[in-house]
Motif scaffolding. Structure first.
Motif, short mmCIF file in Angstrom:
data_model
loop_
_atom_site.label_atom_id
_atom_site.label_comp_id
_atom_site.label_asym_id
_atom_site.label_seq_id
_atom_site.Cartn_x
_atom_site.Cartn_y
_atom_site.Cartn_z
N VAL A 16 0.84 -1.20 0.00
CA VAL A 16 0.00 0.00 0.00
C VAL A 16 0.88 1.25 0.00
CG1 VAL A 16 -1.69 1.33 1.32
CG2 VAL A 16 -1.96 -1.14 1.11
N THR A 17 1.88 1.26 0.88
CA THR A 17 2.79 2.41 0.97
C THR A 17 3.52 2.63 -0.35
OG1 THR A 17 3.08 1.99 3.32
CG2 THR A 17 4.69 3.45 2.27
N VAL A 18 4.05 1.56 -0.92
CA VAL A 18 4.77 1.67 -2.19
C VAL A 18 3.84 2.16 -3.30
CG1 VAL A 18 5.99 0.34 -3.98
CG2 VAL A 18 6.55 0.01 -1.57
N ASN A 19 2.60 1.71 -3.29
CA ASN A 19 1.65 2.17 -4.31
C ASN A 19 1.39 3.66 -4.20
OD1 ASN A 19 1.28 -0.30 -5.58
ND2 ASN A 19 -0.45 -0.86 -4.29
N VAL A 20 1.44 4.21 -2.99
CA VAL A 20 1.16 5.63 -2.80
C VAL A 20 2.39 6.49 -3.07
CG1 VAL A 20 0.48 7.40 -1.12
CG2 VAL A 20 -0.73 5.22 -1.20
N ILE A 21 3.55 6.10 -2.54
CA ILE A 21 4.73 6.97 -2.68
C ILE A 21 5.82 6.38 -3.56
CG2 ILE A 21 4.31 8.05 -0.44
CD1 ILE A 21 6.82 6.49 0.57
N GLY A 22 5.55 5.23 -4.18
CA GLY A 22 6.55 4.61 -5.04
C GLY A 22 6.66 5.33 -6.37
N GLY A 23 7.67 4.96 -7.11
CA GLY A 23 7.92 5.62 -8.39
C GLY A 23 9.15 6.49 -8.27
N LYS A 24 9.66 6.88 -9.40
CA LYS A 24 10.93 7.60 -9.42
C LYS A 24 10.85 8.98 -8.80
CE LYS A 24 14.76 8.68 -12.44
NZ LYS A 24 15.36 8.52 -13.75
N TRP A 25 9.71 9.66 -8.89
CA TRP A 25 9.65 11.07 -8.52
C TRP A 25 8.86 11.39 -7.26
CZ3 TRP A 25 13.45 13.01 -10.91
CH2 TRP A 25 13.79 12.55 -12.18
N LYS A 26 7.94 10.53 -6.86
CA LYS A 26 7.05 10.87 -5.75
C LYS A 26 7.79 11.15 -4.45
CE LYS A 26 2.83 8.69 -7.40
NZ LYS A 26 1.85 7.63 -7.13
N ALA A 27 8.72 10.28 -4.08
CA ALA A 27 9.45 10.50 -2.81
C ALA A 27 10.26 11.79 -2.88
CB ALA A 27 10.35 9.31 -2.51
N LEU A 28 10.81 12.10 -4.05
CA LEU A 28 11.57 13.34 -4.19
C LEU A 28 10.66 14.56 -4.11
CD1 LEU A 28 14.02 12.22 -7.00
CD2 LEU A 28 14.57 12.67 -4.61
#
Length: 112
Positions: A16-28
């Motif tokens: 669930v967490t990875v689905n929300v904030i995963g991806g190359k740019w979201k955490a940045l």
């Protein structure tokens, strides 16, 4: 610390967490919003490798998930600011741990 086994991917809190904030740019994006609201072009300058389309898509997904807020100011030219919601602010400890881990990894990463 015990680690629970997830019955399936959709029921796994990590997924669930990875689905929300995963991806190359979201955490940045979230990292750069920790210091306060940012305009779209500020984020583009902070993330020069992200295309305008990709940045727009990632911002929309974060907004749709309730992590960021998009404020449109009615002025000429239009002004749009992005900021963290309360839910987004709750990710601050996670983002800072990711930053700290990345700093340590850069110092100790193996030469492969």
């Amino acid at each position: 610390m015990s680690v629970k086994v997830c019955p399936d991917e959709s029921a796994c809190p990590v997924a669930v967490t990875v689905n929300v904030i995963g991806g190359k740019w979201k955490a940045l994006i979230l990292y750069h919003l920790l210091s306060g609201p940012r305009r779209f072009n500020e984020l583009r300058k902070l993330l020069p490798d992200a295309t305008q389309r990709m940045l727009t898509l990632q911002l929309r997904e974060l907004e749709g998930d309730g992590i960021i807020h998009r404020e449109i100011y009615k002025q000429i030219p239009p002004k749009v600011e992005y900021s963290l919601t309360n839910l987004g602010e709750s990710l601050k400890p996670l983002i800072l741990v990711m930053r700290d881990w990345g700093e340590e990894y850069e110092k100790t990463k193996p030469n492969i």
